[in-house]
Design an enzyme around this catalytic site. Structure first.
Site, PDB file in Angstrom:
ATOM      1  N   ASP A   8       0.877  -1.159   0.000  1.00 43.82           N
ATOM      2  CA  ASP A   8       0.000   0.000   0.000  1.00 43.82           C
ATOM      3  C   ASP A   8       0.935   1.236   0.000  1.00 43.82           C
ATOM      4  O   ASP A   8       2.126   1.091   0.311  1.00 43.82           O
ATOM      5  CB  ASP A   8      -0.832  -0.065   1.287  1.00 43.82           C
ATOM      6  CG  ASP A   8      -1.624   1.180   1.538  1.00 43.82           C
ATOM      7  OD1 ASP A   8      -2.457   1.526   0.705  1.00 43.82           O
ATOM      8  OD2 ASP A   8      -1.392   1.820   2.588  1.00 43.82           O
ATOM      9  N   ASP A  10      -0.007   5.128   0.950  1.00 44.92           N
ATOM     10  CA  ASP A  10      -0.217   6.086   2.056  1.00 44.92           C
ATOM     11  C   ASP A  10      -0.237   5.347   3.391  1.00 44.92           C
ATOM     12  O   ASP A  10      -1.105   4.498   3.619  1.00 44.92           O
ATOM     13  CB  ASP A  10      -1.568   6.801   1.884  1.00 44.92           C
ATOM     14  CG  ASP A  10      -1.621   7.651   0.627  1.00 44.92           C
ATOM     15  OD1 ASP A  10      -0.676   8.409   0.379  1.00 44.92           O
ATOM     16  OD2 ASP A  10      -2.627   7.556  -0.105  1.00 44.92           O
TER      17      ASP A  10
HETATM   18  P1  B16 Z   1      -6.660  10.112  -3.376  1.00 48.85           P
HETATM   19  P2  B16 Z   1      -3.638   4.004   0.104  1.00 48.85           P
HETATM   20  C1  B16 Z   1      -5.594   5.788   0.019  1.00 48.85           C
HETATM   21  O1  B16 Z   1      -4.281   5.434  -0.262  1.00 48.85           O
HETATM   22  C2  B16 Z   1      -5.664   6.568   1.331  1.00 48.85           C
HETATM   23  O2  B16 Z   1      -5.396   5.683   2.414  1.00 48.85           O
HETATM   24  C3  B16 Z   1      -7.033   7.148   1.526  1.00 48.85           C
HETATM   25  O3  B16 Z   1      -7.047   7.941   2.698  1.00 48.85           O
HETATM   26  C4  B16 Z   1      -7.406   8.000   0.311  1.00 48.85           C
HETATM   27  O4  B16 Z   1      -8.744   8.479   0.436  1.00 48.85           O
HETATM   28  C5  B16 Z   1      -7.313   7.136  -0.956  1.00 48.85           C
HETATM   29  O5  B16 Z   1      -5.986   6.629  -1.062  1.00 48.85           O
HETATM   30  C6  B16 Z   1      -7.625   7.938  -2.201  1.00 48.85           C
HETATM   31  O6  B16 Z   1      -6.612   8.901  -2.354  1.00 48.85           O
HETATM   32  O7  B16 Z   1      -7.668  11.083  -2.880  1.00 48.85           O
HETATM   33  O8  B16 Z   1      -5.243  10.646  -3.348  1.00 48.85           O
HETATM   34  O9  B16 Z   1      -7.034   9.527  -4.728  1.00 48.85           O
HETATM   35  O10 B16 Z   1      -3.578   3.964   1.584  1.00 48.85           O
HETATM   36  O11 B16 Z   1      -4.541   2.957  -0.527  1.00 48.85           O
HETATM   37  O12 B16 Z   1      -2.280   4.062  -0.543  1.00 48.85           O
HETATM   38 MG    MG Z   2      -2.780   3.148   3.363  1.00 43.66          MG
END
Ligand code: B16
Ligand code: MG
Length: 215
Positions: A8, A10
């Site tokens: 993953d 974030d």
């Molecule tokens: P974006 P991951 C996710 O990333 C985040 O955990 C989540 O908080 C966020 O809403 C989602 O990506 C979408 O992100 O707005 O930048 O498209 O943890 O799956 O790497």
């Molecule tokens: Mg994450």
């Protein structure tokens, strides 16, 4: 036998999960909805739209599609503004050495992130070249907690889920990986160990042979 590792982004590679949290808090605040850390745990891993839908549910509000789109754009602009502060100081402890070691040992590596900003972040931090495949939120229809993102990542690596480990910091992501038939190592939040196979706080002291304990 483990042949591939799917990360993953974030909260696992880089601590941008805190930027998402701050941006959501600020957007929700405009609608008098308070978001705390425990609510944020349920937002992690969800798509931008699903995150906002959950926030609206918590605040018991409903917006028109037009207003919702404005909120999503505002949140992303806020988030991207914060990304301008990103540097290698934001990487999780030990993660870059770990990626180097895995590359050296010829494991297959992929990113499985819900974020549509994933590729920009990886490029900005010069991390893209570590990965054989990068699957982001724009590349599958159903995001976490659906397993599709990890299944696509494994497919791109030419591997079956049973031969991959997923690293995740979110409940939705751990569930997605388990449903997809992967071994999962939770990162950060210890409570995720209830659903994951193994837990690490960060990558600093994580050794390759610890795979054996989960595979
Ligand atoms: P974006 P991951 C996710 O990333 C985040 O955990 C989540 O908080 C966020 O809403 C989602 O990506 C979408 O992100 O707005 O930048 O498209 O943890 O799956 O790497
Ligand atoms: Mg994450």
């Amino acid at each position: 036998m483990i042949k591939g590792l799917i990360f993953d982004l974030d909260g696992v590679i880089v601590n941008t999960d805190t930027y998402h949290y701050e941006a959501w808090k600020s957007v929700a605040n405009k609608y008098s909805i308070q978001i705390d850390k425990s609510i944020n745990e349920n937002l992690k891993g969800l798509s931008r739209r699903d995150s906002w839908n959950l926030i609206m549910e918590i605040g018991n509000i409903q917006l028109s599609d037009e207003e919702t789109n404005i909120v999503l754009e505002t949140k992303n602009n806020l988030y991207r503004k914060k990304l301008k502060n990103l540097s290698s100081d934001n990487l999780l402890l030990g993660v870059e050495n770990f990626l180097q070691e895995l590359n050296h040992k010829e494991f297959k590596l992929a990113i499985g992130s819900s974020s549509r900003n994933a590729k920009d972040i990886l490029n900005y931090l010069n991390l893209s070249s570590y990965f054989d495949s990068i699957i982001d939120g724009s590349m599958v229809k159903k995001l976490k907690p659906s397993p599709d993102i990890f299944i696509k990542a494994a497919k791109n690596l030419g591997l079956k889920p049973i031969h991959c480990i997923v690293f995740e910091d979110s409940l939705s992501g751990v569930k997605a990986a388990k449903d997809g038939g992967f071994k999962v190592i939770s990162v950060g939040n210890k409570e995720l160990l209830d659903v994951a196979d193994y837990h690490i706080d960060n990558f600093l002291d994580f050794k390759l042979d610890q795979y054996a304990t989960v595979s």
